[in-house]
Scaffold this motif. Structure first.
Motif, PDB file in Angstrom:
ATOM      1  N   PHE A  13      90.032  24.322  35.061  1.00  0.00           N
ATOM      2  CA  PHE A  13      89.058  24.764  34.059  1.00  0.00           C
ATOM      3  C   PHE A  13      87.695  24.185  34.409  1.00  0.00           C
ATOM      4  CE2 PHE A  13      93.198  24.592  32.083  1.00  0.00           C
ATOM      5  CZ  PHE A  13      93.278  25.820  31.443  1.00  0.00           C
ATOM      6  N   CYS A  14      86.657  25.006  34.248  1.00  0.00           N
ATOM      7  CA  CYS A  14      85.285  24.536  34.454  1.00  0.00           C
ATOM      8  C   CYS A  14      84.449  25.164  33.347  1.00  0.00           C
ATOM      9  CB  CYS A  14      84.741  25.023  35.797  1.00  0.00           C
ATOM     10  SG  CYS A  14      85.643  24.374  37.189  1.00  0.00           S
ATOM     11  N   ARG A  15      83.424  24.447  32.916  1.00  0.00           N
ATOM     12  CA  ARG A  15      82.602  25.020  31.846  1.00  0.00           C
ATOM     13  C   ARG A  15      81.853  26.248  32.333  1.00  0.00           C
ATOM     14  NH1 ARG A  15      82.484  20.697  27.840  1.00  0.00           N
ATOM     15  NH2 ARG A  15      83.071  18.864  29.007  1.00  0.00           N
ATOM     16  N   SER A  16      81.513  26.274  33.620  1.00  0.00           N
ATOM     17  CA  SER A  16      80.883  27.474  34.189  1.00  0.00           C
ATOM     18  C   SER A  16      81.248  27.505  35.671  1.00  0.00           C
ATOM     19  CB  SER A  16      79.365  27.406  34.023  1.00  0.00           C
ATOM     20  OG  SER A  16      78.884  26.256  34.674  1.00  0.00           O
ATOM     21  N   ARG A  17      81.024  28.620  36.327  1.00  0.00           N
ATOM     22  CA  ARG A  17      81.425  28.728  37.730  1.00  0.00           C
ATOM     23  C   ARG A  17      80.250  28.535  38.672  1.00  0.00           C
ATOM     24  NH1 ARG A  17      86.107  28.888  39.351  1.00  0.00           N
ATOM     25  NH2 ARG A  17      85.868  29.586  41.464  1.00  0.00           N
ATOM     26  N   CYS A  18      80.418  27.677  39.658  1.00  0.00           N
ATOM     27  CA  CYS A  18      79.371  27.491  40.662  1.00  0.00           C
ATOM     28  C   CYS A  18      79.448  28.685  41.625  1.00  0.00           C
ATOM     29  CB  CYS A  18      79.575  26.187  41.410  1.00  0.00           C
ATOM     30  SG  CYS A  18      79.679  24.782  40.284  1.00  0.00           S
ATOM     31  N   ARG A  19      78.317  29.065  42.166  1.00  0.00           N
ATOM     32  CA  ARG A  19      78.276  30.336  42.914  1.00  0.00           C
ATOM     33  C   ARG A  19      78.981  30.287  44.269  1.00  0.00           C
ATOM     34  NH1 ARG A  19      72.642  30.439  40.933  1.00  0.00           N
ATOM     35  NH2 ARG A  19      72.872  31.446  38.926  1.00  0.00           N
ATOM     36  N   TYR A  20      79.283  29.096  44.753  1.00  0.00           N
ATOM     37  CA  TYR A  20      79.882  28.973  46.082  1.00  0.00           C
ATOM     38  C   TYR A  20      81.380  28.710  46.002  1.00  0.00           C
ATOM     39  CZ  TYR A  20      79.592  24.134  44.616  1.00  0.00           C
ATOM     40  OH  TYR A  20      79.714  22.976  43.893  1.00  0.00           O
ATOM     41  N   CYS A  21      81.888  28.489  44.788  1.00  0.00           N
ATOM     42  CA  CYS A  21      83.212  27.866  44.664  1.00  0.00           C
ATOM     43  C   CYS A  21      84.363  28.860  44.779  1.00  0.00           C
ATOM     44  CB  CYS A  21      83.289  27.131  43.334  1.00  0.00           C
ATOM     45  SG  CYS A  21      84.910  26.384  43.091  1.00  0.00           S
ATOM     46  N   GLY A  22      85.288  28.537  45.678  1.00  0.00           N
ATOM     47  CA  GLY A  22      86.467  29.380  45.856  1.00  0.00           C
ATOM     48  C   GLY A  22      87.727  28.746  45.294  1.00  0.00           C
ATOM     49  N   PHE A  23      87.595  27.597  44.595  1.00  0.00           N
ATOM     50  CA  PHE A  23      88.790  26.963  44.028  1.00  0.00           C
ATOM     51  C   PHE A  23      89.330  27.785  42.876  1.00  0.00           C
ATOM     52  CE2 PHE A  23      86.752  22.959  45.632  1.00  0.00           C
ATOM     53  CZ  PHE A  23      87.691  22.750  46.622  1.00  0.00           C
ATOM     54  N   TYR A  24      90.620  27.619  42.641  1.00  0.00           N
ATOM     55  CA  TYR A  24      91.211  28.352  41.532  1.00  0.00           C
ATOM     56  C   TYR A  24      90.856  27.654  40.220  1.00  0.00           C
ATOM     57  CZ  TYR A  24      94.318  30.218  38.191  1.00  0.00           C
ATOM     58  OH  TYR A  24      94.778  30.799  37.052  1.00  0.00           O
ATOM     59  N   SER A  25      90.070  28.318  39.370  1.00  0.00           N
ATOM     60  CA  SER A  25      89.763  27.738  38.055  1.00  0.00           C
ATOM     61  C   SER A  25      89.305  28.819  37.087  1.00  0.00           C
ATOM     62  CB  SER A  25      88.700  26.636  38.172  1.00  0.00           C
ATOM     63  OG  SER A  25      87.432  27.197  38.311  1.00  0.00           O
ATOM     64  N   ASN A  26      89.348  28.487  35.813  1.00  0.00           N
ATOM     65  CA  ASN A  26      88.948  29.404  34.737  1.00  0.00           C
ATOM     66  C   ASN A  26      87.690  28.843  34.080  1.00  0.00           C
ATOM     67  OD1 ASN A  26      91.717  30.975  34.371  1.00  0.00           O
ATOM     68  ND2 ASN A  26      92.159  28.803  34.620  1.00  0.00           N
ATOM     69  N   GLY A  59      92.383  16.671  40.096  1.00  0.00           N
ATOM     70  CA  GLY A  59      91.363  17.507  40.730  1.00  0.00           C
ATOM     71  C   GLY A  59      91.279  18.853  40.043  1.00  0.00           C
ATOM     72  N   GLY A  60      90.348  19.656  40.525  1.00  0.00           N
ATOM     73  CA  GLY A  60      90.213  20.948  39.834  1.00  0.00           C
ATOM     74  C   GLY A  60      89.440  21.956  40.634  1.00  0.00           C
ATOM     75  N   GLY A  61      88.809  22.871  39.888  1.00  0.00           N
ATOM     76  CA  GLY A  61      88.436  22.756  38.484  1.00  0.00           C
ATOM     77  C   GLY A  61      87.635  21.488  38.181  1.00  0.00           C
ATOM     78  N   THR A  62      87.616  21.182  36.910  1.00  0.00           N
ATOM     79  CA  THR A  62      86.877  20.004  36.441  1.00  0.00           C
ATOM     80  C   THR A  62      87.773  19.191  35.513  1.00  0.00           C
ATOM     81  OG1 THR A  62      84.889  21.402  36.447  1.00  0.00           O
ATOM     82  CG2 THR A  62      84.683  19.260  35.408  1.00  0.00           C
ATOM     83  N   PRO A  63      88.461  18.183  36.047  1.00  0.00           N
ATOM     84  CA  PRO A  63      89.321  17.383  35.181  1.00  0.00           C
ATOM     85  C   PRO A  63      88.564  16.743  34.018  1.00  0.00           C
ATOM     86  CG  PRO A  63      89.757  16.905  37.470  1.00  0.00           C
ATOM     87  CD  PRO A  63      88.568  17.809  37.455  1.00  0.00           C
ATOM     88  N   GLY A 131      74.232  26.951  41.248  1.00  0.00           N
ATOM     89  CA  GLY A 131      74.888  27.137  39.947  1.00  0.00           C
ATOM     90  C   GLY A 131      75.442  25.869  39.330  1.00  0.00           C
ATOM     91  N   ARG A 132      74.901  24.695  39.737  1.00  0.00           N
ATOM     92  CA  ARG A 132      75.362  23.449  39.096  1.00  0.00           C
ATOM     93  C   ARG A 132      74.663  23.306  37.740  1.00  0.00           C
ATOM     94  NH1 ARG A 132      79.789  21.290  41.089  1.00  0.00           N
ATOM     95  NH2 ARG A 132      79.163  19.295  40.195  1.00  0.00           N
ATOM     96  N   ARG A 133      75.325  22.605  36.817  1.00  0.00           N
ATOM     97  CA  ARG A 133      74.784  22.503  35.462  1.00  0.00           C
ATOM     98  C   ARG A 133      73.894  21.282  35.279  1.00  0.00           C
ATOM     99  NH1 ARG A 133      78.446  21.289  31.625  1.00  0.00           N
ATOM    100  NH2 ARG A 133      80.046  20.717  33.105  1.00  0.00           N
TER     101      ARG A 133
HETATM  102  S1  SF4 Z   1      85.670  23.597  40.644  1.00  0.00           S
HETATM  103 FE1  SF4 Z   1      83.795  22.396  40.843  1.00  0.00          FE
HETATM  104  S2  SF4 Z   1      82.576  23.566  42.309  1.00  0.00           S
HETATM  105 FE2  SF4 Z   1      84.171  24.963  41.503  1.00  0.00          FE
HETATM  106  S3  SF4 Z   1      83.232  26.032  39.770  1.00  0.00           S
HETATM  107 FE3  SF4 Z   1      84.281  24.232  38.980  1.00  0.00          FE
HETATM  108  S4  SF4 Z   1      82.663  22.627  38.899  1.00  0.00           S
HETATM  109 FE4  SF4 Z   1      81.927  24.266  40.247  1.00  0.00          FE
END
Ligand code: SF4
Length: 384
Positions: A13-26, A59-63, A131-133
């Motif tokens: 889970f992340c509060r918003s999505r960074c434009r470069y990020c390919g990790f699996y998160s919502n 890790g995450g996402g954003t723990p 796209g960092r906050r």
């Molecule tokens: S996992 Fe990290 S880099 Fe990716 S969208 Fe979330 S905060 Fe951004």
């Protein structure tokens, strides 16, 4: 292989999505049901492992999107389901925006003793573009606050080859990072991951990319500046002050046992590998209904494991130990890679000293070319 276990908890889970990020998160906050599902996944493993856990990594996402109460429940679950050593390295990734005094002291009270903070750059313009906050000043304050809260093992991430970033911009970020109270630095070049906003912009020809000479200058700055300030490059993208290398990440590179919990998390014990399938809703549904996490399992052949062994060990400064390789596979490395080793040494991409085969400076810059040489075809192994 060590007789201890690394534990990874994925918080997608992340509060918003960074434009470069390919990790699996919502793009959402973690619901309590997610924490409950993960606790059940942990319980399912209770008594399955006799090994003690000596590293835990959130890790995450954003723990740090977890509330303090959710984090406390998870850490309590970890200790109930696994034998966590008193001296375990317990890392948590944090976003600077979440690092309030209260949250940091709660994390410390729960036994978290290492932080990994996504700082990325000193340049607010670049932080906005990717796209960092947070701003650079906020990230700096957050790291200093963590230090004041008692964290003595803090890692930060920095990025280079960002759109519109010059070598001078990147050098400024590196120098700034050298004066923060950190013990570890992970430095990544921008990779255009499929499905990200940046990959889409690049396809449309709208993403400024650095020139070849600009990329090379940034790479050289990365190799030069941290060692000048006492950080040793111990892996292709990782620098640490002596004694502060990531024990958890080393498990991945050394093929040591680790167990991953949460959607998309991977596990490896010996040659057995498995991955919880991505899909947070399905993960919660299955676990809350009393079933197991949906998984894909895989058993590596000796040839596949040997390939991974070689290129993961080569990522590390120490490289491949001849004795360790031989003990594991029953013959000297030349039995499989004689030609490749001779060629790579001749091209000065690999070197050898005291029984260790490792990347040269040039080899580390051309890492993928070297790693490809260690791929073995199925035909070679008689599998076809
Ligand atoms: S996992 Fe990290 S880099 Fe990716 S969208 Fe979330 S905060 Fe951004």
């Amino acid at each position: 292989m060590t007789d201890t276990l690394g534990l990874y908890l994925h918080i997608p889970f992340c509060r918003s999505r960074c434009r470069y990020c390919g990790f699996y998160s919502n793009a959402a906050l973690p619901p309590d049901a997610y924490v409950e599902a993960m606790l059940r996944e942990m319980e399912g493993y209770r008594r399955s492992f006799s090994m003690e856990v000596d590293t835990v990594y959130l890790g995450g996402g954003t723990p740090s999107a977890l509330s303090a109460a959710q984090l406390a429940r998870l850490m309590d679950g970890v200790r109930r389901s696994f034998a966590v050593r008193d001296d375990a390295e317990i890392t948590m990734e944090m976003n600077p925006c979440d690092m309030t005094e209260g949250y940091l002291s709660c994390a410390r009270a729960l036994g978290i003793n290492r932080l990994s903070v996504g700082v990325q750059s000193k340049d607010d313009r670049l932080l906005r573009i990717i796209g960092r906050r947070h701003t650079a000043a906020e990230a700096e304050q957050a790291v200093k606050r963590a230090f004041l809260a008692g964290f003595r093992n803090i890692s930060i991430d920095l990025m280079y080859e960002l759109p519109g970033q010059s070598p001078a911009d990147f050098e400024r970020s590196l120098l700034w990072a050298m004066h923060l109270p950190v013990t570890h630095l992970s430095v990544y070049s921008l990779i255009l991951e499929e499905g990200t906003r940046f990959a889409q912009l690049a396809d449309e020809g709208k993403l400024p990319r650095p020139s070849e000479s600009g990329s090379w200058a940034m790479y050289q700055a990365m190799c030069r500046i941290p060692p000048h300030y006492g950080f040793r490059r111990y892996e292709i993208s990782s620098f640490a002050r002596p004694g502060f290398e990531s024990r958890h990440n080393r498990k991945y590179w050394r093929l040591d046992p680790y167990l991953g919990l949460g959607p998309s998390a991977c596990s490896r014990i010996g040659r057995e590998r498995w991955q919880v399938l991505p899909g947070t809703r399905r993960y919660m549904k299955e676990l809350l209904a009393g079933r197991g996490a949906p998984m894909e399992k895989d058993r590596l052949s000796e040839a596949e494991e040997m390939e991974e062994y070689c290129f993961l060990h080569l990522r590390m400064r120490e490289g491949i130990g001849r004795a360790d390789f031989e003990a594991r596979y029953g013959a000297p490395i030349e039995r499989w890679y004689g030609r490749e080793l001779a060629l790579l040494k001749k091209e000065k991409l690999l070197a050898e000293k005291d029984g260790q085969i490792f990347l040269t400076y040039r080899g580390a810059a051309l890492g993928n070319t070297v790693f490809e040489a260690f791929l073995r075809s199925d035909e070679e192994d008689g599998n076809i």
